[in-house]
Design a protein around this motif. Structure first.
Motif, short mmCIF file in Angstrom:
data_model
loop_
_atom_site.label_atom_id
_atom_site.label_comp_id
_atom_site.label_asym_id
_atom_site.label_seq_id
_atom_site.Cartn_x
_atom_site.Cartn_y
_atom_site.Cartn_z
N ALA A 294 0.86 -1.18 0.00
CA ALA A 294 0.00 0.00 0.00
C ALA A 294 0.89 1.22 0.00
N HIS A 295 0.50 2.18 -0.81
CA HIS A 295 1.25 3.43 -0.90
C HIS A 295 0.28 4.57 -0.68
N HIS A 296 0.77 5.63 -0.07
CA HIS A 296 -0.07 6.80 0.14
C HIS A 296 0.77 8.05 -0.02
N SER A 297 0.21 8.97 -0.75
CA SER A 297 0.90 10.24 -0.95
C SER A 297 0.06 11.32 -0.30
#
Lengths: 285, 285, 285, 285
Positions: D37-40
């Motif tokens: 999971a990636h979040h910016s």
């Protein structure tokens, strides 16, 4: 247009390197990933991914991004879609006499809280016409007659096609969609069922619930398939009820759950967060 | 002993004057009502009532209060109970290998949060003995053998009777109680079923849930009847699950709901808030 | 008219015999109680009661029932109201530009799910006029100007009085009601605050919530008093949020909680289930 | 050991190519990603990522994986951790007299539902010793005396260090941790606060809640910082309460929320799902 993104949604047999191979295509073209989620399902050995890329970080559009990713399609046996948030989905709403889901969706849409176009509303009753038209949306009254349902559904299908629907929402539309239409619109028709499936499949679930004396009633948002109330579930919720509540109360209380769950499931679909695999969904919330 | 109360719990065919007739008996003897709830069920035309009276406001005890109310029994066709909070109910716990419900109930009991006595714990496995004994509670290991279940349940029944249980709690006891025992202990055996009934009746509900791809899992606290998983429901709850969760995760997540719902349902029962009518409950929460 | 009832709502200093004294007045006149709840608050030594009686079981109307009960008023120091469900409350809605609460209430009202009359909607903006008028309800645009708020609120007060409002609902009306109007309409003005009070009192609660990094956002339905956001709370609820959600998302997500909680609180008020004591409510749900 | 994974957890200033650069290191070494999971975060322009890789898909261990990723550290200004699920975290529990959270965590741990080691329990009271020792865990009684708190906390610190704690859980430990210890154990001390923060900061939140007449009570799991009750929130939840509930009831009801939220927050921490950025958390659930 800082919120303008392309959404890459893919699934394929699981293996080493998928994320990186896809990532390289994005990065080599300057693509800026704002959000991404990957899931590997052990049972089916299948891989699912959803990646959002800033549109203005790429030197080209969604179509070219897709064609670049297609180079991986054969190699990875990809199911692949690339969606452009600048092109809102076209959602045809279908309703009956009940207004709670329809009215709720229309208010969300008008308030800008539901990113989609609504090219038309189709109903087997004329009751909601003036409300729908107040919102500036064309309304089509297509009666479904007990002795010739096919004629009605032929017209429904024609309207759906004519309005180039990406998605059809059954906002408490009380008719069963014919098998052939289900197949043509696979994973594109969203229904709200007024029970916590698989409890109380079929008709009059609140009567069934009252008879069983349950302490919760619920609603289920799911994709429509040929098998009634058996399609892949997108979202569900429940609310507590007590002995004091009559069937009329359950119906009324249930409406709140129905409209909330339908709006939530539709939103997930519109944001391309829902992937279907067999009879289950992966929802990247 | 300001919290010492008598609880009058009654139901009868609905008619004019029940509340007042009962109230007069209380008031004429100086009884101070601290809480009361009445419910009239339209469908069955039946009346239900629960009244708490300060014990020290009356010149006599629960027995005499009951005998005074009995004068109305014939006239009103009352089902009547008068409970004395100074006499905590005797609750026999039955468990298997799993510890989550048992451990939770024991901690609540030791902390003084569950007003009851626990004269013993009965289990078909010996695993929990030392934990139960740490709490100072006798533990009886009564194996239920596949080829002679009756012998085991005869011993279970004997222990329940010997310990003068007012109530039996199946805290994830994995055996089906024989019909005859169900009948003898009617509305006195509380079970926690690991699904949101009537979904997933029977064995391995979490496997059934995973197969159906539901987005909520639940638990149901109910009285045990001869028909498996069909008894009157006391309480239910659910929790959201996602595609990421394996069956092992569902089992683990479900434990939280099970222990919470069982404790809540048992508390309602211990506080005499649950009245049973046919296959439904009235819960005066 | 089997659902036609009279609702007796009363509170008084606690003492022996209240339930019975009131019950006798009802029963002696043939009154059939369908539902009743009593609560005795230990801290304040105060008693609260709500009793529903079938209208057609009595030989007279609500007024005469009240006058018969008034005989107890002095003796028991009663605060007493008798409501007739055949006379729906008159609810004036006040709104601003936002449509979610207003649209939700109007749909419930038109569907017959909210038992009240809505004599008019008052707003400080003209945006919602045509929607309100579509529902056949008069709409009054009363601007509240920064340099002369009093003039605006004089007109608001005049409209409320002219329409004989029993209750005023601030459906996301973004102005602060003047003290004098609060006092005149004590316990008759219901507001929905967009936070889980007492968290984030005052302006821009979602911004405050985002800054603190909370994992739940909520809404509070309360009676309006002179002290901003400090009135007696009728109902509250929350919803989970994640790191992914921007302030815009929180605002949108919060709308769902706001409209649900407002409708729930208003319903409790309309069914005369809410009694106010000091700064707290007793809600006989 | 199919569930044996390495978890890569990183954050850095946002820019093009992070996912791909990290992905290449994994893929070039044959690493099989099972979940990611990636979040910016737009506001802070910061990027967060959590990636799980099958341990047996790599030809080396967690340390070497980390050293390979370190090559990117300078270039991307990475904060980087690589965790090995074969090395369970060492969690020191701290408790006081109350048993509900402690007993709950111990049962989860013994059942195998909480993947960690518990090298010891530290308490300022001796009450829980025998229960803790029943679980086979060393128990240290370290009184905190009003006139010399520092001496107590010196001993607490010594024990934490001696037992090589990766994480400290305040399971309703009723003392305030000294600033210096907070700083030494930054983002490693997890507390459960018995209110829905930021409501009711400080002492006796249930009394504050009763006074305000709220309809929900809650609990907050957060990292401890020097500022009391102001640390980054990991998880929160609430439960409905009614006018009927006394402060004692609220305390009891609150325990259920406290233990559930603490277990949930701790699990997220143990699974390396929680990243801290300023005073907020990113929780990759």
């Amino acid at each position: 247009m800082s919120n303008h993104t392309f959404r890459i949604v893919l699934d394929c047999p699981d293996q080493v390197g998928i994320v990186t191979r896809v990532g390289e295509v994005i990065t080599n073209n300057g693509g800026w990933i704002t959000e991404a989620a990957h899931h590997s399902d052990e049972d089916s050995n299948w891989f699912f991914s959803r990646i959002e890329v800033k549109a203005d970080s790429l030197p080209f559009g969604a179509k070219e991004l897709k064609s670049k990713l297609e180079s991986l399609r054969d190699e990875l046996s990809l199911n692949l879609e690339v969606l452009d948030t600048a092109q809102p989905k076209r959602v045809v709403l279908m309703a009956s006499k009940g207004s709670h889901c329809l009215s709720d969706l229309l208010d969300r849409w008008k308030s800008g809280d539901l990113e989609c176009d609504i090219p038309c509303v189709i109903s087997n009753h004329d009751d909601m016409r003036s409300l729908v038209e107040w919102y500036g949306i064309p309304f089509f009254h297509v009666p479904i007659k007990a002795d010739n349902k096919q004629a009605g559904f032929d017209e429904v299908e024609r309207l759906i096609m004519e309005h180039e629907a990406d998605c059809v929402v059954l906002a408490r539309y009380m008719q069963i969609i014919p098998e052939t239409l289900c197949q043509k619109l696979k994973h594109k028709v969203i229904n709200i069922h007024h029970s916590f499936l698989p409890s109380f499949i079929g008709a009059k679930p609140y009567h069934q619930a009252a008879r069983r004396g349950v302490k919760l009633i619920g609603a289920t948002c799911h994709y429509v398939t040929e098998e009634l109330d058996e399609g892949p579930i997108i979202d569900q919720d429940v609310t507590h009820v007590s002995h004091r509540e009559t069937i009329e109360d359950l119906v009324r209380r249930g409406k709140d759950v129905e409209k909330t769950v339908l709006a939530r499931g539709l939103r997930a679909h519109l944001e391309d967060r829902v992937l279907v695999h067999g009879n289950k969904t992966i929802v990247f919330n």
